[in-house]
Design an enzyme around this catalytic site. Sequence first.
Site, mmCIF file in Angstrom:
data_model
loop_
_atom_site.group_PDB
_atom_site.id
_atom_site.type_symbol
_atom_site.label_atom_id
_atom_site.label_comp_id
_atom_site.label_asym_id
_atom_site.label_seq_id
_atom_site.Cartn_x
_atom_site.Cartn_y
_atom_site.Cartn_z
ATOM 1 N N GLY A 98 0.782 -1.226 0.000
ATOM 2 C CA GLY A 98 0.000 0.000 0.000
ATOM 3 C C GLY A 98 0.812 1.273 0.000
ATOM 4 O O GLY A 98 0.327 2.325 -0.406
ATOM 5 N N GLU A 139 -1.847 -1.491 -5.425
ATOM 6 C CA GLU A 139 -3.069 -0.883 -4.883
ATOM 7 C C GLU A 139 -3.267 0.540 -5.422
ATOM 8 O O GLU A 139 -2.785 1.487 -4.862
ATOM 9 C CB GLU A 139 -2.985 -0.852 -3.351
ATOM 10 C CG GLU A 139 -2.857 -2.216 -2.708
ATOM 11 C CD GLU A 139 -2.800 -2.132 -1.184
ATOM 12 O OE1 GLU A 139 -3.336 -1.168 -0.590
ATOM 13 O OE2 GLU A 139 -2.223 -3.034 -0.583
ATOM 14 N N TYR A 261 -5.781 -6.462 12.716
ATOM 15 C CA TYR A 261 -5.646 -5.122 13.280
ATOM 16 C C TYR A 261 -7.008 -4.446 13.240
ATOM 17 O O TYR A 261 -7.981 -4.980 12.684
ATOM 18 C CB TYR A 261 -4.626 -4.303 12.482
ATOM 19 C CG TYR A 261 -5.069 -4.033 11.057
ATOM 20 C CD1 TYR A 261 -5.671 -2.829 10.712
ATOM 21 C CD2 TYR A 261 -4.913 -4.998 10.064
ATOM 22 C CE1 TYR A 261 -6.098 -2.595 9.412
ATOM 23 C CE2 TYR A 261 -5.334 -4.775 8.772
ATOM 24 C CZ TYR A 261 -5.927 -3.566 8.443
ATOM 25 O OH TYR A 261 -6.364 -3.337 7.161
ATOM 26 N N TRP A 352 -3.502 -10.257 7.316
ATOM 27 C CA TRP A 352 -2.562 -9.131 7.254
ATOM 28 C C TRP A 352 -2.605 -8.438 8.608
ATOM 29 O O TRP A 352 -3.646 -7.925 9.009
ATOM 30 C CB TRP A 352 -2.946 -8.133 6.153
ATOM 31 C CG TRP A 352 -2.085 -6.902 6.259
ATOM 32 C CD1 TRP A 352 -2.380 -5.744 6.922
ATOM 33 C CD2 TRP A 352 -0.753 -6.739 5.744
ATOM 34 N NE1 TRP A 352 -1.326 -4.869 6.855
ATOM 35 C CE2 TRP A 352 -0.312 -5.453 6.140
ATOM 36 C CE3 TRP A 352 0.109 -7.546 5.002
ATOM 37 C CZ2 TRP A 352 0.951 -4.962 5.800
ATOM 38 C CZ3 TRP A 352 1.353 -7.047 4.674
ATOM 39 C CH2 TRP A 352 1.762 -5.760 5.068
#
Length: 366
Positions: A98, A139, A261, A352
């Site tokens: 990203g 991305e 997360y 992730w």
Amino acid sequence: MASKQSLFFFSLLFLQQLRFSASQSTVKAAYWYSELEFSADDIDSSLFTVLYCSFAKLNSETFQVYIPPQLTQKFATFTSTVKRKNPSVKTLLSIGGGRANKADYIAMASDWNRRQAFIQSSIRLARDNNFHGLDLDWEYPADETQMTQFGYLVDEWRTAVADEASDTGRSRLLLAAAVFYSPDYYSVPYVVPALARSLDWINVMAYDFYTPASVSSPSLTKPPAALYKDPTERYGGDAGVSSWIGEGFPAKKIVLGLPFYGYAWRLVDANRNGLYAPANGPALSGDSAMGYTEIREFIADHQNDGKAVFNGAVVADYCYGGTTWIGYDDVQSISGKVSYAKDKGLLGYFGWHIGADADMVLSREG
């Protein structure tokens, strides 16, 4: 009309994909993010069938893939390290991420010679560092031209890894790509047929639907990665997966993304603390992201003034303490999504990133 050579080539790809499907029944995967202090030695690789080493970079002048010098040793030993606990685990070198410069990937994909520089260097890098495959995290291609060129790239990549395997007698490198949660990137469609025929699987990033630091939802608490969307909301993991399948992408080549997360909002009123409660942006600096291990510590610290809640309707968790509200996935949400992936006939799921689940609590839910 397709040539006989083209028909033969794609028939060969199909047979290779069938052989892959037979040997790789489930992908239980996670990304290891090299820029954090969490060591590859600390990964319980027995919990996974696939591990990604991220991220290799793209040179903006040569368009070759490279590993940053400070990470050379870590990447070179990644496969041997994780194989100590699980000799059968497959490792993929992940490229991009990203934070990568999108303009570099647009420029690379726009020209055949640049694509070849990317492809051939990625293959060499994977072989030199003992990876079993490659993963591209661009991305995101953002217009029709970029999507078309992304399709060219994966087709040419597949041809190259097949040729390299034939020339060397080695097993073909696996190919994967991380993609938007939906095959429609804000009205720009992916070239689904190219991805379906040339990639072994796609990693569907079914998270980051809502965050407090962006325009998506600074003023209301929302689940960042709900599996099922509320009727009044736009995003949900199941909606994305179903749309990929609806566009003709094989379910058995879809790997569902699971976030290890969450994000912290600041409540306007500590007594209004459920989903869709009034909020005033992020509760922390930056993007207000928190790893799962940090979130568990927050919950432990707020037993007297907070609570952790699982919402089974959308399959999402949240917790709060004082005026801080965190949307995330806990054990129940991860378990529910794993069951969903199995029931939907998907190839598997990935997390992730593994450093955010340092104690492997979520990783064990597979």
